[in-house]
Design a protein around this motif. Sequence first.
Motif, mmCIF file in Angstrom:
data_model
loop_
_atom_site.group_PDB
_atom_site.id
_atom_site.type_symbol
_atom_site.label_atom_id
_atom_site.label_comp_id
_atom_site.label_asym_id
_atom_site.label_seq_id
_atom_site.Cartn_x
_atom_site.Cartn_y
_atom_site.Cartn_z
ATOM 1 N N HIS A 61 0.830 -1.205 0.000
ATOM 2 C CA HIS A 61 0.000 0.000 0.000
ATOM 3 C C HIS A 61 0.869 1.261 0.000
ATOM 4 N N VAL A 62 1.737 1.309 -0.956
ATOM 5 C CA VAL A 62 2.725 2.392 -1.026
ATOM 6 C C VAL A 62 2.087 3.645 -1.620
ATOM 7 N N ASP A 63 2.422 4.805 -1.046
ATOM 8 C CA ASP A 63 1.974 6.084 -1.597
ATOM 9 C C ASP A 63 2.927 6.596 -2.666
ATOM 10 N N VAL A 64 4.211 6.541 -2.376
ATOM 11 C CA VAL A 64 5.238 7.069 -3.270
ATOM 12 C C VAL A 64 6.349 6.041 -3.412
ATOM 13 N N ILE A 65 6.781 5.839 -4.658
ATOM 14 C CA ILE A 65 7.938 4.982 -4.918
ATOM 15 C C ILE A 65 9.045 5.837 -5.517
ATOM 16 N N ILE A 66 10.214 5.751 -4.914
ATOM 17 C CA ILE A 66 11.401 6.461 -5.400
ATOM 18 C C ILE A 66 12.222 5.490 -6.236
ATOM 19 N N VAL A 67 12.547 5.887 -7.461
ATOM 20 C CA VAL A 67 13.357 5.054 -8.355
ATOM 21 C C VAL A 67 14.724 5.706 -8.522
ATOM 22 N N ALA A 68 15.750 5.053 -7.993
ATOM 23 C CA ALA A 68 17.130 5.541 -8.072
ATOM 24 C C ALA A 68 18.009 4.411 -8.579
ATOM 25 N N THR A 69 17.808 4.072 -9.828
ATOM 26 C CA THR A 69 18.453 2.908 -10.443
ATOM 27 C C THR A 69 19.213 3.356 -11.693
ATOM 28 N N PRO A 70 19.952 2.450 -12.346
ATOM 29 C CA PRO A 70 20.664 2.834 -13.576
ATOM 30 C C PRO A 70 19.728 3.448 -14.617
ATOM 31 N N ILE A 71 20.276 4.348 -15.417
ATOM 32 C CA ILE A 71 19.478 5.150 -16.344
ATOM 33 C C ILE A 71 18.610 4.285 -17.248
ATOM 34 N N GLN A 72 19.190 3.211 -17.777
ATOM 35 C CA GLN A 72 18.469 2.415 -18.773
ATOM 36 C C GLN A 72 17.266 1.678 -18.183
ATOM 37 N N THR A 73 17.167 1.637 -16.848
ATOM 38 C CA THR A 73 16.023 0.973 -16.206
ATOM 39 C C THR A 73 14.907 1.944 -15.846
ATOM 40 N N HIS A 74 15.151 3.235 -15.981
ATOM 41 C CA HIS A 74 14.169 4.218 -15.526
ATOM 42 C C HIS A 74 12.818 4.054 -16.201
ATOM 43 N N ALA A 75 12.815 3.923 -17.526
ATOM 44 C CA ALA A 75 11.540 3.884 -18.242
ATOM 45 C C ALA A 75 10.676 2.697 -17.831
ATOM 46 N N PRO A 76 11.174 1.457 -17.897
ATOM 47 C CA PRO A 76 10.292 0.342 -17.529
ATOM 48 C C PRO A 76 9.867 0.378 -16.060
ATOM 49 N N LEU A 77 10.770 0.763 -15.170
ATOM 50 C CA LEU A 77 10.407 0.804 -13.756
ATOM 51 C C LEU A 77 9.376 1.906 -13.492
ATOM 52 N N ALA A 78 9.584 3.076 -14.105
ATOM 53 C CA ALA A 78 8.645 4.174 -13.899
ATOM 54 C C ALA A 78 7.255 3.821 -14.411
ATOM 55 N N LEU A 79 7.187 3.166 -15.558
ATOM 56 C CA LEU A 79 5.890 2.768 -16.100
ATOM 57 C C LEU A 79 5.205 1.748 -15.197
ATOM 58 N N ALA A 113 0.892 4.246 -7.967
ATOM 59 C CA ALA A 113 1.668 4.948 -6.948
ATOM 60 C C ALA A 113 2.215 6.228 -7.561
ATOM 61 N N HIS A 114 2.454 7.210 -6.726
ATOM 62 C CA HIS A 114 3.139 8.407 -7.180
ATOM 63 C C HIS A 114 4.632 8.100 -7.279
ATOM 64 N N LEU A 115 5.345 8.904 -8.065
ATOM 65 C CA LEU A 115 6.708 8.532 -8.451
ATOM 66 C C LEU A 115 7.683 9.674 -8.226
ATOM 67 N N TYR A 116 8.804 9.342 -7.594
ATOM 68 C CA TYR A 116 9.976 10.202 -7.572
ATOM 69 C C TYR A 116 11.021 9.487 -8.423
ATOM 70 N N LEU A 117 11.413 10.127 -9.533
ATOM 71 C CA LEU A 117 12.298 9.484 -10.504
ATOM 72 C C LEU A 117 13.608 10.250 -10.585
ATOM 73 N N GLU A 118 14.694 9.557 -10.322
ATOM 74 C CA GLU A 118 15.999 10.217 -10.380
ATOM 75 C C GLU A 118 16.293 10.701 -11.798
ATOM 76 N N LYS A 119 17.211 11.680 -11.892
ATOM 77 C CA LYS A 119 17.603 12.224 -13.196
ATOM 78 C C LYS A 119 18.666 11.323 -13.824
ATOM 79 N N PRO A 120 18.783 11.349 -15.148
ATOM 80 C CA PRO A 120 17.814 11.900 -16.086
ATOM 81 C C PRO A 120 16.552 11.038 -16.060
ATOM 82 N N PRO A 121 15.397 11.617 -16.335
ATOM 83 C CA PRO A 121 14.176 10.822 -16.154
ATOM 84 C C PRO A 121 14.179 9.523 -16.952
ATOM 85 N N VAL A 122 14.502 9.611 -18.237
ATOM 86 C CA VAL A 122 14.596 8.424 -19.099
ATOM 87 C C VAL A 122 15.686 8.692 -20.131
#
Length: 690
Positions: free
Chosen positions: A94-112, A119-128
Amino acid sequence: MDTRSTRSITNPTPPGAAPAQSDLTADLAAPARIALVGVHGFGAHHLRNLERLGAEGAVELVAVADPNPPAAGALPDTTAVHANLDQLLAGNHHVDVIIVATPIQTHAPLALSVLAAEAHLYLEKPPVASMKDFLRLQEAAGAAGRSVQVGFQSLGSHALAALAKLANGEAADELPTIGTLKGISATGRWVRDRAYYKRSRWAGKRSLDGVDVVDGVATNPLAHAIATALRIAGARHAEDLASVETDLYRANDIEADDTSVIRLRTINGLPITCALTLCATEPVEPYVTLHGTEGTAVFHYTEDRVTVATEDGETTHTFGRDDLTENLLQHLSGGTPLLSPLNHSGAFMRVLEAVRTAEAPALIPTECVEWVGTGDQAHAVIPHIEDILERATRAHATFSELGLPWALPNTTGTEALFSPEPGLDYPATTLRSGSKLETNLSPRPYLHPVSTPAGVVVTDHLASDHVWHLGAGFALQDVNGSNFWGGRSYRRTAGKYLDLKDHGRIEVAGITREEGRTTLDLEWFGADGSLVLQERRTFTRTVSSARTWRLDIQTRLTAVVDVRLGSPGSHGAAGSGYGGFFWRLPVNGSPRVFSSTAEGEPAVHGSVSPWLAWTGEFDGGTATLVFGSPSESEDPWFVRCSGYPAVGSALAWDAAVELAAETSLTRSNTVWISDGTLDPKEIEELVAGR
């Protein structure tokens, strides 16, 4: 069983609505439930920040996901640990916000996946890593009705509000105005060793296993420099940029760039130039500079520190900063606007896409790179890179346009001055049209590089101290009120130099060549676009000896309308009568400047003599330049040695020259360019043969 308290976290405030300003802990009956994907690298920073927020009762870290679990004791006992995001989502936390701080090439699939889980998303830079993925992510966030904050931490700085005022020509807080904004630059000088690029499979890659990574200096390590400059410029969306140009290089054995210029222009015509390297001599905190007509504002964004420099001195102010995680939670609970929303990353993604689709970065030749240290701790250093970055940002020029020995050749507006001559094996003299220069540099043709027979370069251009100094050429600071010299204009009424929009331009209308001679037909257009002068400039090459060649430059100016040819000297600036023939030298050691009657800068400056000589230790060897005065007039010499190296023949030293329409004025200057040192006797023999 989920035992969390019940509370409401709202969707983002609709566009145009006035957000409610409220404190998170006042609005929530229980702490926000947070999950973190990626606990190493920058994820470790998020862990520390979440620990702080947890101690304040603002958040509860309910789960993390990483294939390499954190060390024992690094997490609260109640935090679930998963190997990947899929397992985390299946854990029903029951997460409200998920923070994604992973390698750049994983940002898009994880964020989607996060958005699909609502869940709401905090996505590290660069976004994708591509514009295509960015558009998909925007669409997914809109469809899910969820908020996305992008981790450009510098955008939380309170300094940005003050800088926005400065950019609009206003004073801000304790900072004075810098006048009208002319341009923005970003400078990054960091150091990265071999170990940095060995820390992971994706480090320094353009792609990995067919997936875009784009891990270059401009898109990852120093991405904040670009994002911050864009925010200050008001460029948030891709369509806010009229153009994006890249000039990408690498000194390290990697795929991506480690030393680059990114040159942008907004739809309002504002130039933004970002000059970045990971091959500096030593690391310096990066900064963004606002260039105004009355001063500059330098923003060290990692320190939230702004220094404004004007003619009245320097003023420094350090600002506070909002944490982006807290800002996201305040947005969800009370409607506070996001500081770095996904939709405002469009302009940055336009830059990333240009880098992604550009040709692979050019490898800097090994002879142009120094290595400091040993083994994996060794790091590349590009000699003089600090001055190079300064030149690029001040002139809004690429490395290629600077003509650096390791940069790709600039084929736009450059050509050999003379046609090849059989049996003459001299380094080519390059003619540059100057047509692509910024308006405030007074675009005009000039020569650079000019070399001795042995190849020692004896001209400079776009120098960081005076970026409008352009090799060897002919220019005037005042022709009927238009500045054809570049930089600021001295005005008698003000008694000082003023930054005015008064710059003209000199365009090449035609070129004719014959053996050893090249003639340019030039047109001088004033600041208002009107034609004020026509010029015929003739260059003649003569071989004097094995170590000396002679360059004759004759200028014939014809007035299209009645003109007044002036200089700072004719406007009352004593000793500053520059204008006419001008030769900017590169920095050289042990310089000696002398004439037939005087020795040293104070003595020769403003003097009249048949010749003036300069001897110095240049990169590549010792060289001597002998300047012959024009035969038509006893124009004084303009000489600078201690501040910067330059020689000119002053057409309007302390009084303007009047030229009626359809009448002409001619000046003929000679320069002998020699390897080694010439003594006065040898010089006299050269001049006597003129």
